[in-house]
Every structure is written in structure tokens, then in C-alpha cells.
Enzyme design. Structure first.
Site, PDB file in Angstrom:
ATOM      1  N   VAL A 220      47.419  78.894  99.888  1.00  0.00           N
ATOM      2  CA  VAL A 220      47.573  79.571 101.276  1.00  0.00           C
ATOM      3  C   VAL A 220      48.937  80.350 101.415  1.00  0.00           C
ATOM      4  O   VAL A 220      48.732  81.152 102.030  1.00  0.00           O
ATOM      5  CB  VAL A 220      47.353  78.597 102.465  1.00  0.00           C
ATOM      6  CG1 VAL A 220      47.596  79.073 103.697  1.00  0.00           C
ATOM      7  CG2 VAL A 220      45.778  77.863 102.177  1.00  0.00           C
ATOM      8  N   GLU A 221      49.861  79.845 100.861  1.00  0.00           N
ATOM      9  CA  GLU A 221      51.215  80.457 101.226  1.00  0.00           C
ATOM     10  C   GLU A 221      51.300  81.809 100.333  1.00  0.00           C
ATOM     11  O   GLU A 221      51.501  82.895 100.795  1.00  0.00           O
ATOM     12  CB  GLU A 221      52.389  79.524 100.633  1.00  0.00           C
ATOM     13  CG  GLU A 221      52.736  78.554 101.332  1.00  0.00           C
ATOM     14  CD  GLU A 221      53.527  78.919 102.705  1.00  0.00           C
ATOM     15  OE1 GLU A 221      53.932  79.958 102.847  1.00  0.00           O
ATOM     16  OE2 GLU A 221      53.710  77.912 103.559  1.00  0.00           O
TER      17      GLU A 221
END
Length: 205
Positions: free
Chosen positions: A98-99
Site C-alpha cells: 500500500v505504501e
């Protein structure tokens, strides 16, 4: 020892009024007692932590997790970093997804860097000299996440919110997920991505 001092310092900031400055200073007095404050009136005080204002401006999925194959070359390093710092490897793997979408060279508009999107101050705090080096970044990000889980008593939701918006943002909001649109999307996105990876690794999946 450093991790314990950091955790103690941040726990003390939770006792500060909501309007207090986010900077945390510390010094050891003549009796050997550690002192922490947000107002450095003593000349011995040194800056220990400066809050990052708000989320990191990373790209988030519009709905649900990322349905893609995690780069196999990174798997061993993710698992090593996770186990070294007592994390569920699937949680770290989901956070990286996600990052940065597992891109070691990713950089957000606010300057977050690498696989775990470390802000410059966080990278320095955890001894990451090159945030674009996958192993350094993963180790720094895993250490930070472990410290956040310890600080927030193993509450994964709060630890993830703090990873995105800063621990003081969580503390200032009464140990709740801050009212930032990015953070409120970020926490379920990581947890859903973790669930996707767990289903993929389940027997007969």
C-alpha cells in the site's frame, strides 16, 4: 534502551493537552533522571522527535486492495525484517504494497521514500542512511512499526494510522484514527491487502 526511551517519551506526549506543540525534547538531569517536555526551557534539552504534520500523500487504491503479484525478489527481505522485529510478515508485506506498491524508488509529494515510505526524519531516527536501499528501508520501517505497536498496545489499527500520519496525530485525537481522509482509507487498505495475501497463502487457495 533507545527504543524504551523513545516509547516512554511518546507515552508522555499523550499526557499533553491537544493544543500542545508536537516537538518532544529530553535531557538527563544531575540526578540521572530522564526528563521529557514539549517546551525546551532547560539548556540541556535536545530535540528527540518532531511530528510530521498529517499523512504522507501516498497513492492509495480507490477501492479494495491491490490485486497484483508481489515481487518475488523482495519476499525474503520482507520476511527477514518482519521476523527480526516480531511482526507478522504478511502485515509488513501489505504495508509495503500500500505504501509504495513495492517500488524501492517510490517517493511521495511530501518526501516519503522507498518501500515503506519513510519520511526523512523517521529514516534518520532509525539509522536508515539510504532510504532507497530495500533492506535498509524494510528494516527501518519494520522497527518503526514494531515501536508503534508497542506504543499503542498492539492495536494494529492505531499503529497503522500512526505509520501514515504520525504517532502524535493519533495521540492528539484521543488514541483514535485521525480525521484525515488518507489515513482513514490507508488503515483498511493495508488490512484488506493483508487479508488478500493471507488468502493467497492459505492451503487449497
Amino acid at each position: 534502551m533507545l527504543r524504551l526511551a523513545l516509547t516512554a517519551c511518546l507515552l508522555l506526549t499523550a499526557l499533553q493537552p491537544a493544543a500542545a506543540r508536537a516537538d518532544v525534547f529530553g535531557f538527563v538531569d544531575e540526578k540521572g533522571v530522564r526528563n521529557y517536555t514539549d517546551v525546551p526551557t532547560d539548556r540541556r534539552a535536545r530535540l528527540l522527535w518532531r511530528d510530521v504534520n498529517g499523512p504522507k500523500a501516498i497513492f492509495l487504491p480507490s477501492g479494495g486492495g491491490f490485486l497484483y503479484k508481489f515481487p518475488p525478489a523482495l519476499l525474503a527481505d520482507v520476511e527477514t525484517a518482519a521476523r527480526t522485529h516480531s511482526l507478522d510478515p504478511l502485515l509488513l508485506k501489505a504495508l509495503v504494497s500500500v505504501e509504495s506498491r513495492a517500488n524501492p524508488k517510490a517517493r511521495s509529494p511530501k518526501g516519503a521514500m522507498g518501500l515503506t515510505q519513510l519520511m526523512p526524519g523517521t529514516a534518520k531516527r532509525y539509522g536508515v542512511s539510504n532510504a532507497y536501499d530495500p533492506r535498509q528501508n524494510l528494516n527501518g520501517g519494520a522497527r518503526y512499526l514494531r515501536d508503534l505497536l508497542t506504543l499503542f498496545r498492539e492495536d494494529v489499527h492505531l499503529a497503522l494510522a500512526a505509520f501514515n500520519a504520525g504517532e502524535n496525530a493519533v495521540i492528539r485525537n484521543g488514541n483514535r484514527i485521525p480525521p484525515y481522509a488518507e489515513t482513514q482509507r490507508y488503515v483498511p487498505a493495508v488490512l484488506e491487502q493483508m487479508a488478500i495475501f493471507r488468502r493467497q497463502t492459505a492451503p487449497n487457495s
